[in-house]
Design a protein around this motif. Structure first.
Motif, PDB file in Angstrom:
ATOM      1  N   ILE A   1      18.680  77.101  -8.200  1.00  0.00           N
ATOM      2  CA  ILE A   1      17.561  77.445  -7.329  1.00  0.00           C
ATOM      3  C   ILE A   1      17.944  77.357  -5.844  1.00  0.00           C
ATOM      4  O   ILE A   1      17.753  78.313  -5.094  1.00  0.00           O
TER       5      ILE A   1
ATOM      6  N   ASP B   1      19.449  78.738 -18.757  1.00  0.00           N
ATOM      7  CA  ASP B   1      18.316  78.669 -17.840  1.00  0.00           C
ATOM      8  C   ASP B   1      18.550  77.509 -16.886  1.00  0.00           C
ATOM      9  O   ASP B   1      18.503  76.351 -17.286  1.00  0.00           O
ATOM     10  N   ASN B   2      18.820  77.806 -15.627  1.00  0.00           N
ATOM     11  CA  ASN B   2      19.127  76.749 -14.651  1.00  0.00           C
ATOM     12  C   ASN B   2      18.034  76.616 -13.606  1.00  0.00           C
ATOM     13  O   ASN B   2      18.299  76.611 -12.414  1.00  0.00           O
ATOM     14  N   ARG B   3      16.802  76.474 -14.065  1.00  0.00           N
ATOM     15  CA  ARG B   3      15.702  76.297 -13.124  1.00  0.00           C
ATOM     16  C   ARG B   3      15.272  74.839 -13.063  1.00  0.00           C
ATOM     17  O   ARG B   3      14.669  74.320 -13.995  1.00  0.00           O
ATOM     18  N   GLY B   4      15.582  74.189 -11.973  1.00  0.00           N
ATOM     19  CA  GLY B   4      15.031  72.866 -11.710  1.00  0.00           C
ATOM     20  C   GLY B   4      15.543  71.754 -12.613  1.00  0.00           C
ATOM     21  O   GLY B   4      16.554  71.906 -13.301  1.00  0.00           O
ATOM     22  N   TYR B   5      14.838  70.645 -12.584  1.00  0.00           N
ATOM     23  CA  TYR B   5      15.293  69.456 -13.300  1.00  0.00           C
ATOM     24  C   TYR B   5      15.174  69.615 -14.815  1.00  0.00           C
ATOM     25  O   TYR B   5      14.292  70.300 -15.312  1.00  0.00           O
ATOM     26  N   ALA B   6      16.046  68.930 -15.523  1.00  0.00           N
ATOM     27  CA  ALA B   6      16.157  69.081 -16.977  1.00  0.00           C
ATOM     28  C   ALA B   6      15.125  68.224 -17.701  1.00  0.00           C
ATOM     29  O   ALA B   6      15.465  67.279 -18.411  1.00  0.00           O
ATOM     30  N   LEU B   7      13.845  68.569 -17.557  1.00  0.00           N
ATOM     31  CA  LEU B   7      12.780  67.789 -18.201  1.00  0.00           C
ATOM     32  C   LEU B   7      12.957  67.738 -19.716  1.00  0.00           C
ATOM     33  O   LEU B   7      12.771  66.698 -20.347  1.00  0.00           O
TER      34      LEU B   7
ATOM     35  N   SER C   1      14.186  84.067 -17.406  1.00  0.00           N
ATOM     36  CA  SER C   1      14.414  83.138 -16.303  1.00  0.00           C
ATOM     37  C   SER C   1      14.957  83.879 -15.094  1.00  0.00           C
ATOM     38  O   SER C   1      15.833  84.731 -15.228  1.00  0.00           O
TER      39      SER C   1
ATOM     40  N   GLN D   1      21.701  63.556 -17.979  1.00  0.00           N
ATOM     41  CA  GLN D   1      21.223  64.931 -18.056  1.00  0.00           C
ATOM     42  C   GLN D   1      20.392  65.318 -16.839  1.00  0.00           C
ATOM     43  O   GLN D   1      20.374  66.480 -16.437  1.00  0.00           O
ATOM     44  N   LEU D   2      19.687  64.340 -16.259  1.00  0.00           N
ATOM     45  CA  LEU D   2      18.880  64.642 -15.068  1.00  0.00           C
ATOM     46  C   LEU D   2      19.758  65.025 -13.885  1.00  0.00           C
ATOM     47  O   LEU D   2      19.428  65.913 -13.107  1.00  0.00           O
TER      48      LEU D   2
ATOM     49  N   SER E   1      16.709  82.452 -12.924  1.00  0.00           N
ATOM     50  CA  SER E   1      18.023  81.880 -12.618  1.00  0.00           C
ATOM     51  C   SER E   1      18.669  81.342 -13.871  1.00  0.00           C
ATOM     52  O   SER E   1      18.376  80.241 -14.325  1.00  0.00           O
ATOM     53  N   ALA E   2      19.558  82.131 -14.440  1.00  0.00           N
ATOM     54  CA  ALA E   2      20.205  81.728 -15.689  1.00  0.00           C
ATOM     55  C   ALA E   2      21.290  80.700 -15.440  1.00  0.00           C
ATOM     56  O   ALA E   2      21.399  79.704 -16.138  1.00  0.00           O
TER      57      ALA E   2
ATOM     58  N   TYR F   1      11.049  80.610  -7.811  1.00  0.00           N
ATOM     59  CA  TYR F   1      10.949  79.473  -8.746  1.00  0.00           C
ATOM     60  C   TYR F   1       9.566  78.836  -8.666  1.00  0.00           C
ATOM     61  O   TYR F   1       8.871  78.671  -9.679  1.00  0.00           O
TER      62      TYR F   1
ATOM     63  N   SER G   1      18.003  85.686 -17.233  1.00  0.00           N
ATOM     64  CA  SER G   1      18.255  85.597 -18.676  1.00  0.00           C
ATOM     65  C   SER G   1      16.991  85.937 -19.442  1.00  0.00           C
ATOM     66  O   SER G   1      15.887  85.706 -18.974  1.00  0.00           O
TER      67      SER G   1
ATOM     68  N   ILE H   1      15.801  73.137  -4.296  1.00  0.00           N
ATOM     69  CA  ILE H   1      14.980  73.176  -5.515  1.00  0.00           C
ATOM     70  C   ILE H   1      13.507  73.065  -5.114  1.00  0.00           C
ATOM     71  O   ILE H   1      12.769  74.019  -5.195  1.00  0.00           O
TER      72      ILE H   1
ATOM     73  N   ARG I   1      26.797  71.208 -18.829  1.00  0.00           N
ATOM     74  CA  ARG I   1      26.038  70.139 -19.503  1.00  0.00           C
ATOM     75  C   ARG I   1      26.686  69.694 -20.803  1.00  0.00           C
ATOM     76  O   ARG I   1      26.666  68.520 -21.140  1.00  0.00           O
TER      77      ARG I   1
ATOM     78  N   GLN J   1      15.555  67.687 -21.447  1.00  0.00           N
ATOM     79  CA  GLN J   1      16.574  66.704 -21.836  1.00  0.00           C
ATOM     80  C   GLN J   1      16.010  65.290 -21.839  1.00  0.00           C
ATOM     81  O   GLN J   1      16.456  64.435 -22.600  1.00  0.00           O
TER      82      GLN J   1
END
Lengths: 473, 473
Positions: free
Chosen positions: B430, A188-194, B423, B196-197, B425-426, B438, B350, B468, B163, A196
């Motif tokens: 974005i 799932d690559n939507r937006g920032y990795a909250l 999702s 990670q961010l 966007s897997a 999104y 996904s 994004i 990641r 994490q």
């Protein structure tokens, strides 16, 4: 009184089972496995649902009360213990212990944050799956704590840390709103990795109330070996060989110095020296698989290669589960043997794998020069570069002097560590006890960003304040 | 003029090779692999060092110029293309293409962000290691872009997304300061997960200039099979069986519908129908290992099990590398076959693996009801729950109507997706093209946190603005 009004409102919201205020009842929420003990909480909230957690947080905010989210008391950096001033509300997740759903086809399960790790593993096993996180404390630690501290343990080499095992999270934010990230998606690559950010934030950015965990197929076979090696250099070379020869099936590669084996045999007299001769270093190695592969042949091939290169001098290969348990017993008993020696310096450091031999040499030299009568015990997870470089103080030293002396030795050790780009906390986190060493090494840029993130999520500074970062004034 | 003063100062700092301003020279920085084309940049900066990147960013900030960090132009959401207004500076990392160091003992390598993925893989292979990220675009995409987009690809099932493959990062922040997180540690639990961010933030929080990547032992053997299956339910059941029977050695499990095989044979006439009969669904499966295991026996056991349960109806097992390449050729040629059909809807969605059959059924029903003459092609990475559920428009439809029609069908598809917690966007991210879909699904809480993070890192809103999240006004 303001505090009384708060407690009355909270008691009303959470009910009788939901709030502890008596001194005896609160006693077990103020100390952890390591024996750290900070103080008494204002009270202990025991919400039973995510909504009750949110309501508790909202009340704390209204009444300006600091919160300490708490799991199973197995932390090692005093990150989840209330402060001495008696002004913090402990929020224990222990009543939120429900496995919400297991989906063996998606290899996931959804759980409450208060689930005990052992129960999670059990629920996975009932579906022929495995939740691979494995810790000494797994009978008491909670998933929420594992998430808050990005727990590591014995299976990191194969399956990664908690960060790699969490697909979704549900978090009550410091303002009482819910962040619903309970996704069961593998990608799932939507937006920032909250998600994490919450992982490893030690309860300072919000309270994790639920999680979707990633499962693996259950291992149906494993082979264990205990090997004797001539040097740390040989250990590192064997590790490279094992990674290759065992494909991705290597699940443990534990470094054990001779002294640890002796401590184990002291603690558990039934244990007998596992090899005919004594060797300076041992490796406890395990391979496992869920499918029909000949792990025995694989391991024998590795040992042949290791012996031909004179990396492995001797070895015991378990041929039954009972024998395998006996080999692992050395790993467990050596911890008990250490504990019996009384006060000692525990560290949890990491270095690049390639730097292990030089680091252990140099650190030992520096420590022994500063304190010739102390004893060094350096064991750890080689494949993670994670060493527990521990120090027993000089036996003759007066008890009153030991803590200070060990603290000074730690400073020496950390200086050597800085030289190889190592970490002062590989898996235990920062909490309160590692805060000074952490801040001393933090760049101004990183400190500014970290403080900015804390302020963004928790502008009032009420969520586990003073852990990781100092409290704001 | 303010803009002129900026460009003069930038030219002075970066030198002749470091700044492109002529229309022709800039042409190749304005379109990507997908054929998206947004506009012309103000200029193209080509810094050669991290310090030059930082100086460029500082100048942009002084002169209030928006920046678009750019890798190898293989993005699929127009995230790294300059806007039409001609006011954004492209910052291309292409001259920063140095492998800084390989440490095969630590299983890591340090690289500049502008390194092309293929070259990184090559450098790892020279040390008997493997960098497992594998993408169709690996001959041109850059590591920095892979990091910014948290790239996925063909090996996610075994080795995870980008990641999971990044240990350290070096980032020039939007104010021109350097965040040095170039750690080569496999385990490190100090403070918030800033690294990670940046991963997956699509260049909106800073410019990645370097990274420490995690390597694995090089695979020395692989086995490939193409299997014919009766139903999607059978595909999902076989996946569970394969995960178990192949232990952790399953490296690909690709779903291919019959229609895709036909498209592949259209595009590459040398390809012959791989099995005697035609089946509705095919699975392209691969196992690989770095050590001496009998992968052939492992795969045959799996196929026996699959056939006994009537999940697998027939199969071709490659017995040489050439045969294996031929089976993979179907996967590649089907993409070419699709491209030849002209404008079509590409998606990258996904769902939980367990939801795949019901989702494909329901989505197909809804789409076909709305547009009976269109054609659905749904293939993907089963183990990641990642489907490319693509739609070819009705052949007779006028070209001018196709885009709008496909857009409407996408909305229908996404509604079904929302129903299973999927999702939109897997793995592609974005950027700009997925932004509307999104934002429409973003909760107010998450939007507030995401905007807060953007404002914290980039208070002036100059770093890849409008990707994004919408630009701030």
């Amino acid at each position: 009184m303001e505090r009384d009004a708060f407690l009355v409102a909270l008691a009303e919201r959470l009910g009788e089972r939901g709030l502890l205020r008596d001194h005896d009842g609160m006693a077990r929420y103020v100390s952890d496995w390591a024996g750290d003990r900070l103080g008494m909480p204002l009270a202990v909230a025991r919400p039973a649902t995510t909504e009750e957690v949110a309501a508790t947080v909202r009340l704390c905010r209204e009444h300006d009360v600091a919160m300490v989210p708490q799991g199973g008391h197995s932390g090692l950096v005093a990150g989840a213990l209330p402060a001495a001033e008696g002004n913090e509300l402990v929020i224990s997740l222990e009543r939120m212990d429900r496995v919400r759903a297991v989906d063996p086809i998606n290899f996931t399960m959804a759980v409450d944050a208060g689930c005990i790790l052992e129960n999670v593993k059990q629920a996975a096993a009932e579906h022929e799956c495995e939740f691979p996180l494995a810790l000494g404390a797994q009978g008491s630690c909670q998933i929420g704590g594992n998430i808050a501290t990005n727990a590591g343990g014995l299976n990191v080499l194969r399956h990664g840390m908690m960060r790699q095992l969490v697909l979704g999270l549900e978090v009550v934010l410091p303002d009482g709103r819910l962040w619903d990230g309970m996704s069961a998606l593998h990608k799932d690559n939507r937006g920032y990795a909250l998600k994490q950010l919450f992982l490893g934030s030690e309860g300072t950015l919000g309270i994790v109330t639920g999680a979707v965990l990633k499962l693996t197929p259950r291992a149906t076979q494993a082979r264990t070996a205990l090997l004797g090696l001539p040097s740390l250099e040989a250990v590192i070379e064997l590790y490279g060989l094992a990674r290759r020869d065992c494909s991705d099936l290597l699940s443990a590669f534990e470094l054990i110095p001779r002294r640890c084996l002796e401590l184990a045999m002291e603690a558990t007299p039934e244990l007998r020296d596992p090899l005919d001769d004594a060797y300076p270093w041992y490796v406890l190695l395990e391979v496992s698989a869920s499918g029909p592969l000949d792990l025995g042949a694989m391991l024998e091939y590795l040992l042949e290669q290791g012996m031909a290169r004179e990396l492995v001098l001797d070895g015991a290969l378990a041929s039954s589960e009972a024998q395998s348990r006996q080999l692992w017993q050395f790993r467990e008993s050596m911890l008990e043997g250490q504990r019996r020696r009384g006060e000692h310096l525990r560290t949890d450091i990491s270095v690049p794998i390639s730097a292990i031999p030089a680091f252990v040499d140099e650190a030992s030299r520096i420590v022994m020069a500063a304190s010739p009568e102390c004893e060094i015990i350096a064991y750890g997870h080689v494949g993670d570069g994670n060493l527990h470089f521990n120090i027993l103080p000089p036996p003759a030293m007066p008890e009153a002097d030991k803590r200070r002396h060990l603290h000074d030795l730690e400073a020496h050790l950390f200086e050597v560590l800085d030289g190889v780009g190592g970490s002062i906390s590989a898996e235990h986190g920062i909490g309160r006890t590692k805060q000074a060493a952490y801040l001393a090494r933090l760049s101004p840029v990183e400190r500014e960003l970290a403080e900015g993130i804390k302020a963004l999520f928790d502008p009032d500074g009420l969520m586990n304040p003073g852990r990781i970062l100092p409290p704001r004034h």
